[in-house]
Design an enzyme around this catalytic site. Structure first.
Site, mmCIF file in Angstrom:
data_model
loop_
_atom_site.group_PDB
_atom_site.id
_atom_site.type_symbol
_atom_site.label_atom_id
_atom_site.label_comp_id
_atom_site.label_asym_id
_atom_site.label_seq_id
_atom_site.Cartn_x
_atom_site.Cartn_y
_atom_site.Cartn_z
ATOM 1 C CB SER A 1 -0.963 -0.038 1.191
ATOM 2 O OG SER A 1 -1.987 0.913 1.055
ATOM 3 C CG ASP B 1 -6.269 -3.776 -4.029
ATOM 4 O OD1 ASP B 1 -7.146 -2.942 -3.717
ATOM 5 O OD2 ASP B 1 -5.061 -3.628 -3.771
ATOM 6 C CG HIS C 1 -5.670 -2.226 -0.326
ATOM 7 N ND1 HIS C 1 -4.731 -2.154 -1.322
ATOM 8 C CD2 HIS C 1 -5.199 -1.456 0.701
ATOM 9 C CE1 HIS C 1 -3.730 -1.368 -0.943
ATOM 10 N NE2 HIS C 1 -3.997 -0.932 0.284
#
Length: 387
Positions: free
Chosen positions: A141, A306, A335
């Protein structure tokens, strides 16, 4: 020099000179909080840098525990592993909750920062610790965005990167999710345009922002499989505060209000601003040519469910990077699969790191287009440490 691990303890690095930002502003008295595991080799060439996500901290062995340990990807017996709280954070590194030179918390006055600023702070830490070569920079991320910048900002030292659930730039899709969170936070009357008192923070606004984020972090399949239409009492039993409400509602409230207990609203805004402005090509050229400059081996992790950093983002990275391998991660958790399913993809990361040569040559030129300041050279004599 050889740096000995600070197992289990948070340490701080204090810069004695102002830290210059891309915006042109400077932060006086920057401190960087970090943890490390293992021992740096006499040659300073066995380091692995771990970069955390939006609301993460330096405790990588907690939030990414499946990757840590003997025989695993992050093995303290082989590597000197380091993770720092990011610039602008609220877990020890200078950010909005830190004390400004006037003796008051920075609050809304804390300057805007970028992903590149965050990486330059990490580079300053690596300099201070005597790290000559980084075997791999790894993150998911926001940490995955930072890993990409490491390859461009410090190419000679960065041997390889692992970027999971990230992208070359923040897409309009990511930006609108961020904006929904800003609107929710700012709608709280206690926010007061960021001038809230430390003892009266905008709790409801931050909780609402976190709830919006959590929806983008998970998938419909994940929530359906875990909760269905069951009640909170059926799923959580005595732990449920609202046993008659849907379990999915209870789960979302739990995460929303849980963040309020450990995070700061101005910090949250500064970090999502940094993510929204992320674009590896900004000020450097077009994406194809910029990504083509990343000569290091790269493992690009893509989570099939995701809905935030969609798989097309990682396919683009893998296609443009000269020495990239695409790791397709099968996860129902969206995610957040980069955390929840780490046990499943740890072997792939371990194999990638094990196959790297002891010293990977990186002939790409150092990036000078974006504010290369002299504080990144000769730092050892300009730094002081505190535990």
């Amino acid at each position: 020099m050889t740096a000995v691990a600070s197992e289990g303890s948070l340490r701080r690095l204090a810069l004695r000179q102002p830290f210059a930002l891309e915006s042109g502003e400077r932060i006086p008295g920057l401190e960087i909080a970090y943890r490390s595991w293992g021992r740096l080799s006499p040659q300073g060439d066995n380091a692995i840098v771990v970069c955390h996500a939006l609301t993460g901290n330096a405790d990588a062995d907690c939030w990414w525990s499946p990757l840590f340990g003997a025989g695993r990807a992050l093995d303290p017996e082989k590597h000197f592993i380091i993770c720092s709280n990011t610039l602008g954070g609220c877990y020890g590194t200078t950010g909005p909750t830190s004390i400004a030179p006037d003796g008051r918390p920075w609050g809304k006055r804390f300057p805007r920062i970028s992903i590149r600023d965050q990486v330059r702070a990490q580079i300053a830490l690596a300099d201070a610790l005597g790290i000559a070569h980084i075997r791999c920079v790894i993150g998911g991320s926001m940490g995955g965005l930072q890993a990409l910048e490491w390859a461009l900002l410090d190419p000679e030292r960065t041997g390889a990167i692992v970027s999971i659930a990230a992208a070359a730039r923040h897409s309009p899709w990511c930006i609108v999710w961020s904006e929904a969170q800003r609107l929710a936070l700012r709608a709280d009357p206690r926010f007061r345009d960021g001038d809230y008192a430390p003892d009266a923070p905008p709790r409801d606004g931050l909780a609402a922002a976190r709830a919006i984020a959590m929806v983008s972090y998970r998938s419909a399949q994940s929530l359906d499989e875990r909760f269905g239409r069951c009640s909170g009492g059926e799923v959580f039993g005595d732990r449920s505060r609202s046993p008659d409400d849907f379990a999915a509602q209870c789960w979302l409230r739990h995460h929303a209000h849980g963040l309020v207990e450990r995070f700061d609203a101005n910090t949250y805004l500064r970090l999502i601003d940094a993510m929204d402005t992320h674009d590896v090509a900004l000020g450097r050229g077009d994406h194809a040519s910029v990504l083509g400059q990343i000569r290091q081996p790269a493992l690009i992790g893509s989570i099939n469910s995701d809905a935030l950093y969609v798989p097309a983002d990682q396919r683009f990275l893998a296609a443009q990077l000269p020495h990239a391998e695409l790791l397709e991660i099968d996860s129902a958790h969206g995610h957040d699969g980069f955390l929840i399913d780490a046990e499943n993809f740890e072997p792939a990361i371990r194999r990638f790191i094990e196959q790297l040569p002891a010293r990977q040559a990186t002939p790409a030129a150092h990036d000078c287009a974006a504010n290369d300041e002299p504080q990144l050279s000769g730092l050892a004599s300009l730094l002081q440490f505190s535990c």
